[in-house]
Design a protein around this motif. Structure first.
Motif, short mmCIF file in Angstrom:
data_model
loop_
_atom_site.label_atom_id
_atom_site.label_comp_id
_atom_site.label_asym_id
_atom_site.label_seq_id
_atom_site.Cartn_x
_atom_site.Cartn_y
_atom_site.Cartn_z
N UNK A 140 36.00 48.44 47.23
CA UNK A 140 36.49 48.19 45.88
C UNK A 140 37.26 49.44 45.43
N UNK A 160 29.24 45.08 36.90
CA UNK A 160 30.07 46.00 37.68
C UNK A 160 30.14 47.34 36.94
N UNK A 171 33.45 38.62 32.68
CA UNK A 171 32.65 39.48 33.55
C UNK A 171 32.12 40.65 32.76
N UNK A 220 30.80 44.56 32.45
CA UNK A 220 31.03 45.87 33.05
C UNK A 220 30.16 46.90 32.35
N UNK A 267 39.81 47.67 36.44
CA UNK A 267 40.91 47.45 37.37
C UNK A 267 41.20 45.95 37.47
N UNK A 292 42.66 42.54 39.09
CA UNK A 292 42.57 42.03 40.45
C UNK A 292 43.84 42.35 41.23
N UNK A 348 44.12 46.05 42.16
CA UNK A 348 43.05 46.62 42.97
C UNK A 348 43.31 46.49 44.47
N UNK A 371 30.69 34.44 41.01
CA UNK A 371 31.86 35.25 41.37
C UNK A 371 31.66 36.69 40.92
N UNK A 372 32.15 37.62 41.70
CA UNK A 372 32.07 39.02 41.33
C UNK A 372 33.27 39.36 40.45
N UNK A 373 33.28 40.59 39.92
CA UNK A 373 34.39 41.02 39.07
C UNK A 373 35.69 40.97 39.87
N UNK A 374 36.80 40.68 39.19
CA UNK A 374 38.09 40.54 39.89
C UNK A 374 38.39 41.73 40.80
N UNK A 375 38.08 42.93 40.34
CA UNK A 375 38.40 44.10 41.14
C UNK A 375 37.63 44.09 42.45
N UNK A 376 36.42 43.57 42.43
CA UNK A 376 35.60 43.52 43.63
C UNK A 376 36.08 42.37 44.52
N UNK A 417 38.98 41.25 44.70
CA UNK A 417 40.31 41.54 45.21
C UNK A 417 40.28 42.30 46.53
N UNK A 418 39.14 42.85 46.90
CA UNK A 418 39.07 43.53 48.18
C UNK A 418 39.26 42.53 49.31
N UNK A 452 34.80 39.88 49.99
CA UNK A 452 33.62 39.30 49.35
C UNK A 452 33.91 37.91 48.81
N UNK A 454 28.85 37.47 44.27
CA UNK A 454 27.72 38.38 44.18
C UNK A 454 26.47 37.58 43.80
#
Lengths: 142, 767
Positions: free
Chosen positions: A37, A53, A81, A83, A136, A138, A141, B485-490, B492-493, B496, B499
């Motif tokens: 990430x 997160x 989401x 954070x 961040x 999507x 990132x 679903x995980x956070x968009x940033x996660x 986006x890797x 995954x 979660x």
């Protein structure tokens, strides 16, 4: 136009976070890393049966990752989401009036994106933050 | 059925209430398209449900109304007052009938013909005599919005997690036993509630299957084919959301089957198949998965043609194409842009289809499995999880961290230490050879930047494009997890899929098998890297199912002949007409059993097939799938036993499937010669003679269908029937015991031996 702000310190700077963005304030438990990430995503943490997160503010500001093991965080929700935004310390909630950023005032790299204004508290000016700017997106990132 | 009926009544009643406003509005303005549509939808739904629930009167009414409304929608009819009135009269009548069904009273149906007649163009308006409305009985069901159910479900998940959290915290400190008892009670209640709430989201798969008969009928009619459809397992329950997601793939597969699979009637006759194609759509539950099988007896997939097309389109290098296994050749059908049909039709054959089916099914965590029998048919199995929200996962550890991996993407877990696995490093990449198959190795902890680890355990992951071996530190457990679903940033890797928070309260990431492959830079071009001699060895290796037979012996049967294993009540198996038979749907399946089965219990049946004939083998317990050793000690005249093999240091009898089919299966229906009966007026032939002839292996008809030729024809000497139109040898039967004259070659009709001898002669003459 006065609003309520949560006084905090991030990266050794006093800041004001609009309370509308703050869902709760919490001391985090174990943080589970999320490999690959973006660097400011410190990992995941479980808060009351929910996976949150964790965002490392210092990394987000472009500073080296803090040597302190910070645990205090502000919980905010962006696009459904949750954070946890790590902070150095938290102070009380104040009702203050925000002013626009003075023209000609050029902020440091990391701060420029997240500051939306200035409030004055106890004779000290502090930046008003938009926490969502640190999340961040999507698209970026990857 | 009662439950479905109640549901139908509740639904119809409710729609009728909602519709009453629409009806009035339509009456005022018959050109109002939106109103027309909603009324059309209503009668269409009623019709669909009626067909299924066997309510012929309602079906007739709604069908008639639907036809007229369809004509109006197409512009074929003008919605004048007479038509509107007639339709409204039918809707009223549907309402009355539904109330009558609910109240359990009968309603005389004298006026229904009139109602339907009134729909015709230029029909005289009918005065409808309204029946007195019955008192409504109280409904035991409530209809809920899906949103509410979804909220209930997510609340339930939260509750489970909160309970786990509480349990963990209590375990940490010294806990008062009374507290523990209370927690125990809470846990039980929560588990119970979870089950109940999950069930509220379940629907029988009939909601999906109910549209299939119409779909099959229409598609077949469009293509000038005849298809006999049989639907099984409609009472299997599936998550509501899942049912919606399965709709498109199912429709696609069925249309494909009818278009590509089932041949035109003339081709079928030429291939010696019944004129009407046979299609079976069935659902069954296997663990926490639902298997939907769509089977047809058509021509199957022409893999040669697929390969030729792949070559034309340069999908992959020539040598790769040539090295494909039969299964891999079959899988080409999933390649976008490849469709085995040469011509494009309105139904399918556009080359978009199976790839989308596969994408959709895999998107919801399922798999599509093809079982191709060229010339004999194709079975497509859609294997999907029961629900979307709970996933069965394998938990693996890498770099000191735990990750989940969807169970259905994991083919196998192998230890590197075992002698089945070889690890090679070639040109900077690592490769594993598992039983002759070479797979690229992806080190999970290296990929995730968690450090380099020695390769110890390999998880064989299959993705849409290919398989690879994921090296992990260890495989910890298998667990059912609620995935979010995980956070968009996660996300986006790319590695995954979501979660989750397992019972231990530590968050966990769910790996995306395909994403990991992409991240690792794997490129699959389907090169089968198996050396030729290894191919042979692999193909030679046969697998079998090890089981405990009813008589207590341990036996093994080749896996290839097993169609499926099912559990049936012993009551469904009866000793009739000289042998055990299982009533399966409309068909009778011969059953082989080595010992008596206890009544009032259930028994496991191996359903065996040789492609044309199905038989069943009653067993005690299926044990596992094993590799069949090549060395078989032959049997000494032991009936259906081929010999003995050693499996895990134990003597195991191998079933001789050839002898089993020979002994168990009756004459095959495919190869039955045809016997034409020139039927007599009295019906003696069809009543007395036909069973005898059929017992000798003939199929009896009284009239030849176009394209059929009879092997032998039978007629009564005094029959007077038209005996022309058949070139088959004619055998004449007489009613008198003695011949009527020296040139009378007819056979006395009860002289069974002479009759069978005559049949035998005609069969030899034919050959």
């Amino acid at each position: 136009m006065s609003e309520q702000y949560l006084m905090a310190r991030i990266a050794d700077r006093p800041v004001a976070i609009p309370t509308a963005q703050v869902e709760s304030v919490i001391d985090l438990g174990d943080i589970l890393p999320a490999p690959l990430a973006p660097p400011q995503v410190r990992g995941l943490v479980a808060i009351r049966s929910r996976v949150v997160t964790v965002i490392d503010t210092e990394v987000a500001l472009g500073l080296p990752r803090s040597v302190h093991d910070r645990r205090r965080a502000v919980i905010t929700a962006v696009d459904g989401h949750h954070y946890a935004i790590l902070v150095e310390s938290l102070d009380e909630v104040e009702t203050l009036v925000a002013q626009p950023l003075s023209s000609g005032l050029v902020l440091g790299d990391g701060w420029r994106d997240c500051a939306t204004g200035i409030v004055e508290h106890g004779g000290e000016p502090m930046l008003v933050l938009d926490l969502s700017a640190w999340i961040p997106a999507a698209a970026l990132a990857a | 059925m009662d439950e479905l009926l109640q549901e139908f009544i509740a639904e119809t009643r409710e729609t009728l209430d909602a519709l009453s406003g629409e009806v009035v509005a339509w009456e005022a303005d018959p050109t109002d398209r939106a109103r027309l549509d909603s009324i059309f939808r209503f009668v269409h739904t009623v019709k669909g449900s009626c067909g299924f629930l066997d309510l012929p009167r309602l079906a007739r009414l709604s069908h008639a109304a639907e036809d007229v409304l369809a004509a109006v929608r197409d512009g074929g009819r003008i919605p004048d007052t007479a038509l509107v009135n007639a339709v409204l009269a039918i809707i009223d009548r549907i309402g009355e009938l539904v109330e009558a069904i609910d109240a359990g009273v009968s309603l005389e149906d004298s006026s229904e013909d009139l109602l339907i007649a009134a729909l015709a163009e230029n029909a005289a308006p009918v005065a409808v005599t309204a029946t007195a409305p019955q008192a409504r009985s109280h409904s035991r069901s409530v209809r809920l919005g899906v949103d509410l159910l979804d909220r209930m479900m997510s609340g339930m998940s939260e509750m489970v997690l909160a309970r786990n959290d509480l349990a963990r915290r209590l375990r940490e400190g010294d806990c008062d036993p009374r507290m523990e008892a209370a927690l125990e009670r809470l846990s039980l209640t929560v588990a119970d509630m979870r089950e109940t709430v999950t069930r509220t989201r379940m629907q029988t798969i009939d909601t999906l299957f109910s549209a299939v008969p119409r779909l099959v009928r229409d598609t077949a009619a469009e293509l000038g084919k005849t298809v006999v459809l049989s639907i099984e397992g409609g009472d299997v329950e599936l998550d509501r959301e899942m049912i919606e997601l399965m709709r498109d793939p199912l429709v696609h597969v069925i249309r494909n089957s009818i278009d590509h699979g089932i041949e035109a009637p003339a081709d079928r006759a030429a291939a010696g198949k019944p004129m009407a194609g046979l299609m079976t759509v069935s659902a069954r539950q296997s663990g926490n998965q639902i298997l939907i099988d769509i089977t047809d007896d058509g021509r199957g997939i022409d893999t040669d043609r697929l390969v030729a097309k792949a070559r034309d389109q340069r999908l992959m290098p020539e040598e790769a194409l040539r090295a494909l296994s039969e299964d891999a050749r079959c899988e080409l059908v999933f390649h976008p842009g490849l469709s085995s049909r040469d011509t494009v039709t309105a139904t399918s054959g556009r080359g978009v289809g199976m790839d989308i089916v596969r994408a959709n099914v895999e998107h919801i965590g399922g798999r599509v499995i093809l079982s191709n029998r060229p010339g004999k048919g194709l079975a497509v199995t859609l294997r999907v999880p029961l629900t979307l929200s709970i996933l069965t996962t394998i938990i693996v550890a890498a770099g000191g961290q735990q990750f989940a991996l969807a169970r259905q993407s994991v083919d196998e877990i192998v230890k590197v230490r075992s002698n089945q696995v070889r690890i090679d490093r070639i040109g900077g990449v690592t490769m594993a050879t598992v039983r002759g198959e070479r797979l690229p190795v992806v080190g999970l902890s290296e990929l995730l930047g968690l450090g380099v680890a020695a390769i110890d355990t390999l998880v064989l992951v299959s993705t849409r494009d290919g398989s690879y071996a994921l090296a992990v530190d260890e495989v910890i457990d298998s667990e059912e997890l609620v995935i979010k679903p995980a956070a968009p940033a996660v996300m986006a890797t790319g590695v995954y899929a979501g979660q989750t928070l397992p019972d231990n309260g530590r968050p966990m990431l769910l790996l995306d098998g395909a994403g990991v492959a992409t991240r690792a830079g794997l490129v699959f071009d389907r090169i089968a890297a198996i050396a030729p001699d290894e191919t042979e060895a692999a193909a030679d290796e046969k697998r079998g199912l090890l089981f405990d037979d009813l008589d207590g012996h341990r036996r093994v049967v080749p896996l290839a002949v097993i169609d499926r294993v099912e559990t049936v009540p012993v009551a469904a198996i009866r000793f009739t007409a000289g042998r055990l038979r299982l009533a399966s749907g409309d068909a009778l399946v011969p059953v082989h059993a080595t010992a008596a089965m206890a009544p009032d219990t259930t028994v496991s049946l191996l359903r065996l097939t040789d492609g044309a004939v199905d038989i069943a083998y009653a067993i005690g317990d299926a044990i596992e799938i094993v590799a069949l050793p090549r060395d078989i000690a032959p049997a000494q005249g032991a009936g259906v036993i081929a010999g003995v093999v050693m499996i895990a240091d134990e003597q195991v009898e191998v079933i001789d499937v050839h002898a089993l089919f020979a002994a168990t299966a009756g004459p095959s229906s495919g190869a039955q010669p045809l016997c034409l009966l020139h039927a007599d007026a009295g019906g003696w032939m069809t009543n007395f003679l036909k069973p005898v002839i059929e017992a000798s292996g003939y199929r009896c008809v009284t009239r030849l269908a176009p394209g059929e030729t009879a092997a032998v024809a039978l007629a009564m000497s005094d029959g007077g029937a038209d005996r022309t139109g058949s070139a088959a040898p004619l055998v004449t039967l007489r009613a008198e015991r003695e011949p009527t004259g020296p040139r009378d070659e007819s056979i006395y009709r009860y002289d069974r031996e002479a009759l069978q001898a005559a049949l035998m002669r005609s069969r030899e003459a034919m050959v």
